[in-house]
Design a protein around this motif. Structure first.
Motif: not given
Length: 457
Positions: A394, A445-446
């Protein structure tokens, strides 16, 4: 190799020996069967002839008013009139009203007699048997009990016999002709087998010539079209040659790369030693460390290349990932990261060395831990014989240019990672050696998502 062993290992001779053995066995069984059938036929023919003579004898039988037994006319076969001709007849008349028993015989019997088999006779049914004959010969005997409608006799015994020589002679001639015919057949089958084996093995001779061309450097692969039973072997052999050529070329490149990589640290140390640089110990330590990393890189590369050619390798990935996560938790302890392995099934396995798997996933997990904010997620699945592993974080992620650049050889990840610390470059190289690939995508998750495909066990 001894000559006997060489002959035993000859595929041509083994095929010929097998074909000829079965041919001889088949011909022998067929010859025996034909011989028995012909013997039965000749015996049946002889019995039929004896039955005809016995019917004639029965038809010509007459009895006078005074009980005199005679024949209206003698049998037509002239052999009955020649002494010991091999064909005989006899009529046995029992004693009756003071008249003694008597026997009417063919002239061919001369002074001999046929046996009278009263106890073995059944009215209305002929008796067929063998009995001794004149001069110690063996006879085929056919006996009939006749009950005259007129006359003082209740029954008469009529016998007709033929010498076994009449049976043996045609059988002997037939066996000679059969033996010659089967001998010619065996020779023809042997010649046909030789031609068939020679024609069938011709592609192997052509393959041997192609291998000789390959060995002597006149060709780089086996060319030509072969039968369907041989073509897969040729294709596999060509594939092995192609892989060996690739391995040789890769080994040359690795040797050149290693020599080039070691040249710089050696030159730096040599220059520092020549200039009496006071920082020489530090330079030696740094350059030795750089050289060690290069050696480790090429050793890992060589080990993976050897493992690719091995069969039966199976490395369950969940225990390996769990061990790597325990290491990563300690390495990045100050960041308090969460590693999620729930997407990895316990039955998934990598078809390769566990050390190579740890080398690849250790670098990937270390890079994910370096850039992640709170969470690293690992998932895996098996699809069409391939193992797809996804490591997501993330963190801030990577641009497409940066995502491709981190796979370049020489780029290093954080040196706290256990192992050689070679960075993601070795990940792509090892995956490529195993026939897979590695790339970086955008994670759900980015952050970044490293996707590695490897062969599944």
């Amino acid at each position: 190799m001894k000559p006997l062993e060489a002959r035993y290992r000859s595929l041509r001779l083994r095929l010929l020996a097998g074909v000829l053995a079965w041919a001889l066995l088949s011909v022998a069984v067929a010859g025996w069967g034909i011989q028995q059938l012909f013997r039965q036929h000749i015996l049946a023919q002889l019995q039929s002839e004896l039955n005809i003579h016995l019917d004639q004898l029965t038809a010509q039988l007459q009895i006078s008013d005074d009980g005199q037994v005679s024949l209206a006319s003698p049998p037509s076969d002239p052999r009955f009139t020649h002494p010991y001709s091999g064909l005989y007849w006899q009529i046995s008349v029992p004693a009756q009203n003071g008249r003694p028993a008597e026997q009417l015989r063919s002239r061919s019997l001369w002074d001999a007699r046929l046996p009278v088999l009263y106890p073995y006779l059944t009215p209305g049914q002929d008796l067929r048997t063998q009995a001794p004959g004149p001069g110690g010969t063996e006879l085929q005997l056919r006996v009939r009990e006749v009950e005259p409608a007129d006359g003082p006799y209740e029954d008469l015994v009529l016998s007709v016999a033929a010498d076994q020589a009449l049976l043996a002679e045609p059988i002997s001639r037939f066996n000679q002709m059969l033996g010659m015919a089967l001998g010619v057949l065996v020779l023809g089958m042997a010649f046909a087998a030789w031609m068939q084996v020679g024609y069938g093995l011709r592609p192997l001779a052509r393959l041997r010539q192609r291998l000789a061309d390959l060995r002597q450097g006149r060709a780089e692969r086996i060319e030509g079209v072969f039968p369907t039973e041989v073509q897969p072997l040729v294709d596999d052999f060509n594939q092995v040659l192609h892989r060996n050529a690739q391995g040789l070329e890769r080994a040359r490149q690795q040797a050149g790369n290693l020599a080039h990589a070691l040249k710089t640290p050696l030159a730096v140390m040599a220059n520092a030693a020549a200039a009496a640089d006071p920082a020489l110990p530090r330079l030696i330590t740094e350059q030795v460390d750089a050289a060690r990393r290069q050696v480790d890189y090429h050793l890992a590369h060589a080990r993976a290349a050897a493992a690719v050619r091995m069969t039966g390798l199976r490395s369950p990935i969940l225990p390996l990932l769990q061990g790597l996560v325990r290491v990563m938790v300690r390495v990045h302890a100050e960041r308090n990261l969460t590693y999620d392995l729930s997407g990895v099934a316990d039955d998934l396995a990598f078809r390769g060395e566990s050390q190579d798997f740890q080398e690849m996933l250790g670098n990937i997990l270390d890079n994910a831990g370096k850039w992640a904010r709170k969470r690293v997620r690992v998932s895996a699945r098996s699809l069409d014989g391939e193992l797809e592993i996804r490591v997501e974080d993330d963190g801030p992620g990577l641009s497409p240019e940066r995502a491709e650049a981190v796979f370049e050889r020489g780029k290093r990840a954080d040196e706290r990672t256990p192992g050689s610390g070679l960075g993601l470059g070795i990940v792509r190289d090892l995956a490529d050696l195993y026939g897979g690939w590695a790339r970086i995508e955008t994670s759900e998750l980015g952050g970044a998502c490293v996707v590695v495909t490897l062969p599944a066990a």
